[in-house]
Design a protein around this motif. Structure first.
Motif, PDB file in Angstrom:
ATOM      1  N   GLY A   1       0.841  -1.193   0.000  1.00  0.00           N
ATOM      2  CA  GLY A   1       0.000   0.000   0.000  1.00  0.00           C
ATOM      3  C   GLY A   1       0.879   1.248   0.000  1.00  0.00           C
ATOM      4  O   GLY A   1       2.092   1.181   0.190  1.00  0.00           O
TER       5      GLY A   1
ATOM      6  N   GLU B   1      -8.502   0.837   5.455  1.00  0.00           N
ATOM      7  CA  GLU B   1      -9.822   0.890   4.801  1.00  0.00           C
ATOM      8  C   GLU B   1     -10.335   2.320   4.632  1.00  0.00           C
ATOM      9  O   GLU B   1     -11.504   2.625   4.850  1.00  0.00           O
ATOM     10  N   GLY B   2      -9.427   3.199   4.243  1.00  0.00           N
ATOM     11  CA  GLY B   2      -9.829   4.572   3.927  1.00  0.00           C
ATOM     12  C   GLY B   2      -9.672   5.559   5.056  1.00  0.00           C
ATOM     13  O   GLY B   2      -9.856   6.764   4.849  1.00  0.00           O
TER      14      GLY B   2
ATOM     15  N   ASN C   1      -6.951   7.210   0.826  1.00  0.00           N
ATOM     16  CA  ASN C   1      -7.826   6.311   0.059  1.00  0.00           C
ATOM     17  C   ASN C   1      -7.185   5.764  -1.221  1.00  0.00           C
ATOM     18  O   ASN C   1      -7.861   5.157  -2.038  1.00  0.00           O
TER      19      ASN C   1
ATOM     20  N   GLU D   1      -5.312   3.275  -1.656  1.00  0.00           N
ATOM     21  CA  GLU D   1      -5.407   1.805  -1.728  1.00  0.00           C
ATOM     22  C   GLU D   1      -6.721   1.376  -2.367  1.00  0.00           C
ATOM     23  O   GLU D   1      -6.750   0.458  -3.202  1.00  0.00           O
ATOM     24  N   GLU D   2      -7.798   2.059  -1.973  1.00  0.00           N
ATOM     25  CA  GLU D   2      -9.134   1.669  -2.467  1.00  0.00           C
ATOM     26  C   GLU D   2      -9.404   2.179  -3.879  1.00  0.00           C
ATOM     27  O   GLU D   2     -10.026   1.484  -4.681  1.00  0.00           O
ATOM     28  N   THR D   3      -8.934   3.391  -4.173  1.00  0.00           N
ATOM     29  CA  THR D   3      -9.296   4.014  -5.457  1.00  0.00           C
ATOM     30  C   THR D   3      -8.294   3.749  -6.574  1.00  0.00           C
ATOM     31  O   THR D   3      -8.641   3.847  -7.751  1.00  0.00           O
TER      32      THR D   3
ATOM     33  N   ARG E   1      -5.949  -1.136  -5.433  1.00  0.00           N
ATOM     34  CA  ARG E   1      -6.778  -2.344  -5.608  1.00  0.00           C
ATOM     35  C   ARG E   1      -7.282  -2.488  -7.050  1.00  0.00           C
ATOM     36  O   ARG E   1      -7.216  -3.594  -7.624  1.00  0.00           O
TER      37      ARG E   1
END
Length: 359
Positions: free
Chosen positions: A211, A219-220, A224, A226-228, A231
């Motif tokens: 990450g 988890e944000g 963010n 990692e999520e946007t 991943r």
């Protein structure tokens, strides 16, 4: 490759006031090296002779060449890139030392492009004094990318089966986040996957992706990206048959030695990947430029001005860089031979099993 049995390995001398020439002299004072490769050192006999006097038990034998058809496979070949006398001042950062480091590198890369040598090992340069109108790059990696006109390359540090690659290299910390894009990560994953297959002989490489933020963003809660970004890049890589898993929290990943379950780790930025690598690789790491049509390695350290000219430099990483260059050239040759059996598509269950095992 032109010399399959005994490759011709070019060696650029790096900063003439650093430890590069000492490493070269000490490495090739062992005549057994000539059983493995035919070395071509890009420097000048005057500078080599200066450092010969600083190296105890120096036993290097070389011949001067100006013509690659006159290579002697039984001794070091010294390609004189300049004839003029230049001031050698071990440990000093000078513009002159940077100028001749660039000249050695440029001459070696020209030989590599013309297939006069089969691979290149680069001794360390200093990023500040090598800058000039003719050389405006932050290091070897972007220079080689430009010279071979490839869209992207990957800086990868290797120590045995421990390999760490980078999404971003030598950029200020304040600029890292804006360079972390889905496209950049995917490009690096594709090149890394291809290099692990072609250069390291791994049929189905397992790649861990770190990450960007502490705790991989929680988890944000802590960013963010990692999520946007990360991943989605991993998902797309899986669709392209790349066995990539993550994103992992970098501190726990290295502390718990999860890297031992993978063939390579993709870090988001320089220090995130290279601090743990250098701490764990115990001095025998090699820098490899993946994604080039040619093979280039280097030791994983710098010019070491503080010990230059004192006969104290550790040659472990430099020797390993030479051995790795030779091995990658051979593995590339084998890969071309084996292309008749293309890689099978990875079963989706393999992804799930790897994720379960690695966490």
């Amino acid at each position: 490759m032109t010399h399959q049995d005994k490759p011709v390995i070019g060696i650029s001398c790096g900063d003439i006031n650093g430890i590069g020439l000492e490493l070269i002299i000490r490495a090739f004072s062992d005549s057994r090296m000539m059983d493995l490769c035919t070395p071509v050192v890009f420097a000048s006999s005057k500078v080599v002779n200066f450092y010969k006097k600083t190296v105890a038990d120096s036993n290097i034998n070389y011949q001067n060449i100006k013509d690659f058809t006159k290579l002697n496979p039984k001794q070091v070949n010294l390609f004189n890139c300049w004839e003029e006398e230049i001031a050698v001042a071990p440990g000093q950062l000078t513009d002159e030392a940077g100028k001749y480091a660039a000249l050695s590198l440029q001459t070696a890369v020209a030989a590599l492009k013309q297939q006069q040598i089969d691979g290149l090992v680069t001794a360390p340069i200093h990023k500040k004094n090598i800058q000039s109108p003719e050389f405006s790059f932050t290091g070897h990696t972007p220079y080689l990318r430009a010279m071979f006109e490839v869209p992207d390359v990957v800086m990868m540090l290797c120590a045995g089966n421990f390999r760490v690659a980078l999404v971003t290299e030598h950029i200020p910390v304040g600029e890292i986040a804006r360079h972390i894009t889905k496209e950049a990560i995917l490009s690096k994953l594709q090149l890394l996957n291809q290099s692990l297959q072609r250069d390291f002989g791994i049929d189905t490489p397992r790649i861990a992706v770190l990450g960007l933020n502490p705790h991989a963003g929680d988890e944000g809660l802590i960013g963010n990206e990692e999520e946007t970004i990360i991943r989605p890049a991993i998902r797309e890589a899986k669709n392209k048959n790349i066995l990539a898993v993550g994103p992992y929290s970098a501190d726990a990943f290295f502390a718990r030695r999860h890297f031992e379950k993978f063939d390579a780790v993709l870090a988001m930025y320089h220090d995130q990947g290279l601090i743990p690598f250098k701490a764990l690789a115990s001095g025998e790491g090699v820098n490899y430029t993946a994604g080039l049509p040619v093979v280039r390695t280097s030791p994983d350290h710098g010019t070491a001005f503080d010990i230059a000219g004192k006969g104290k430099a550790d040659i472990s990483s430099f020797l390993t860089a030479i051995f790795e260059c030779i091995d990658i050239i051979r593995r590339r040759g084998q890969y071309v031979e084996n292309r008749k059996n293309p890689m099978k598509k990875v079963n989706p269950e393999v992804f799930e099993r790897l994720e379960d095992e690695a966490i």
